[in-house]
Scaffold this motif. Structure first.
Motif, mmCIF file in Angstrom:
data_model
loop_
_atom_site.group_PDB
_atom_site.id
_atom_site.type_symbol
_atom_site.label_atom_id
_atom_site.label_comp_id
_atom_site.label_asym_id
_atom_site.label_seq_id
_atom_site.Cartn_x
_atom_site.Cartn_y
_atom_site.Cartn_z
ATOM 1 N N TYR A 134 43.160 41.110 39.675
ATOM 2 C CA TYR A 134 42.272 40.526 38.671
ATOM 3 C C TYR A 134 41.165 39.673 39.279
ATOM 4 C CZ TYR A 134 45.418 36.417 39.067
ATOM 5 O OH TYR A 134 46.171 35.356 39.520
ATOM 6 N N THR A 135 40.929 39.792 40.589
ATOM 7 C CA THR A 135 39.782 39.135 41.221
ATOM 8 C C THR A 135 38.796 40.181 41.718
ATOM 9 O OG1 THR A 135 40.568 39.109 43.520
ATOM 10 C CG2 THR A 135 41.382 37.357 42.059
ATOM 11 N N GLY A 136 37.622 39.718 42.088
ATOM 12 C CA GLY A 136 36.617 40.627 42.608
ATOM 13 C C GLY A 136 36.759 40.936 44.080
ATOM 14 N N TRP A 149 36.991 33.907 39.491
ATOM 15 C CA TRP A 149 37.561 35.092 38.854
ATOM 16 C C TRP A 149 37.669 34.919 37.335
ATOM 17 C CZ3 TRP A 149 42.083 34.063 36.242
ATOM 18 C CH2 TRP A 149 42.729 32.875 36.570
ATOM 19 N N CYS A 153 33.539 36.413 39.057
ATOM 20 C CA CYS A 153 33.358 36.400 40.512
ATOM 21 C C CYS A 153 31.879 36.466 40.908
ATOM 22 C CB CYS A 153 34.164 37.509 41.180
ATOM 23 S SG CYS A 153 35.949 37.210 41.155
ATOM 24 N N CYS A 156 31.494 35.465 46.850
ATOM 25 C CA CYS A 156 32.895 35.224 47.177
ATOM 26 C C CYS A 156 33.050 34.378 48.438
ATOM 27 C CB CYS A 156 33.626 36.547 47.367
ATOM 28 S SG CYS A 156 35.363 36.373 47.798
ATOM 29 N N SER A 171 31.678 41.390 45.148
ATOM 30 C CA SER A 171 32.781 40.856 44.346
ATOM 31 C C SER A 171 32.497 40.894 42.846
ATOM 32 C CB SER A 171 33.125 39.438 44.789
ATOM 33 O OG SER A 171 32.010 38.584 44.696
ATOM 34 N N ARG A 172 31.251 40.672 42.446
ATOM 35 C CA ARG A 172 30.928 40.716 41.025
ATOM 36 C C ARG A 172 31.148 42.117 40.468
ATOM 37 N NH1 ARG A 172 30.865 38.360 36.109
ATOM 38 N NH2 ARG A 172 29.272 39.264 34.778
ATOM 39 N N TYR A 175 34.855 43.091 40.364
ATOM 40 C CA TYR A 175 35.514 42.485 39.202
ATOM 41 C C TYR A 175 35.293 43.357 37.962
ATOM 42 C CZ TYR A 175 36.497 39.170 35.436
ATOM 43 O OH TYR A 175 36.985 38.574 34.291
ATOM 44 N N LYS A 179 38.153 45.456 35.918
ATOM 45 C CA LYS A 179 38.352 45.183 34.494
ATOM 46 C C LYS A 179 38.270 46.468 33.679
ATOM 47 C CE LYS A 179 36.493 42.445 30.651
ATOM 48 N NZ LYS A 179 35.475 41.439 30.240
ATOM 49 N N SER A 206 43.015 35.784 32.555
ATOM 50 C CA SER A 206 42.215 36.877 33.090
ATOM 51 C C SER A 206 41.999 37.958 32.039
ATOM 52 C CB SER A 206 42.916 37.490 34.311
ATOM 53 O OG SER A 206 44.003 38.313 33.890
#
Length: 231
Positions: A134-136, A149, A153, A156, A171-172, A175, A179, A206
């Motif tokens: 659940y993180t980028g 997150w 994100c 990072c 990272s964006r 994410y 999702k 999240s």
């Protein structure tokens, strides 16, 4: 006879997730189930195991996945051919339950896998051993006290930590990709099993917040470890 298929990059019992997975497989077989374990052929090799083995990918596909991760921050988005081959194996096995441990490990394309899982009508249990899903980018953010997150994100602070990217910060977009892929699972077909109350409380903040959570702590050998009264 019912069939269980578990997924994890490493198989060997010297690793925590490998041991947990093998023990679950043994327990399933003791209760009359068939047990299959899918693992990364390129990372773990074939080890003694009582479950039936489903090797995924090759050393070459793992190496290429690692290169895409290092150069482009695309961990979990390579291994397309290996993942499609694995899906054909799932269709052959026809499991009653799919139990995911980790899918980050340079061997599966999560977008392709979850496009299939979201439509195949097979119940999925996902044991959550860390925070990567659940993180980028990172698999633990408490090291650097990062809460990005929670709102998508970007920039990072752990870009160069596992799974390390040397130049690009994606990272964006990672994410958003996660999702979209993971929440494509119908909520009545996915049970999330955090191994701690802390991970559950974090995941409830999240994009998994609408799913069913059931905490199951990692077991211990009570013949070795005991509770003693503090003196």
């Amino acid at each position: 006879m019912k069939t269980l298929l578990q997924i994890n990059p490493v198989l060997r019992v010297s690793t925590s997730t490998g041991r947990i997975m093998q023990e679950i497989g043994e327990l399933a077989m003791q209760n009359g189930w068939q047990s299959y374990i899918a693992y990364s052929r390129g990372r773990d090799g074939i080890k003694p195991c009582s479950s039936k083995l489903v090797p995924v990918g090759s050393k070459w596909s793992v190496a290429w996945h690692g290169l895409e991760t290092r150069l482009f921050d695309r961990h979990g988005l390579a291994s397309s051919f290996a993942t499609r081959q694995f899906i054909r194996q799932i269709e052959r096995i026809q499991p009653d339950v799919i139990h995911i441990h980790n899918i980050h490990g340079y061997f599966l394309n999560y977008r392709i896998l979850f496009e299939y899982l979201s439509k195949c009508n097979i119940p999925v249990v996902w044991t959550v051993h860390d925070c990567w899903l659940y993180t980028g980018h990172c698999y633990y953010y408490s090291y650097v006290n990062c809460n990005r997150w929670q709102d998508g994100c970007g920039e990072c602070p752990q870009r160069k930590e596992f799974p390390a990217s040397l130049w690009i910060d994606r990272s964006r977009q990672n994410y958003l990709d996660k999702k979209e892929a993971f929440t494509s699972m119908p909520q009545d077909k996915l049970v999330i099993v955090p191994v701690s109350d802390w991970i559950r409380s974090e995941m409830q903040k999240s994009f998994f917040c609408g799913y069913n959570f059931r905490v199951i702590h990692n077991g211990i050998n009570t013949e070795v470890f005991r509770v003693y009264d503090a003196q």
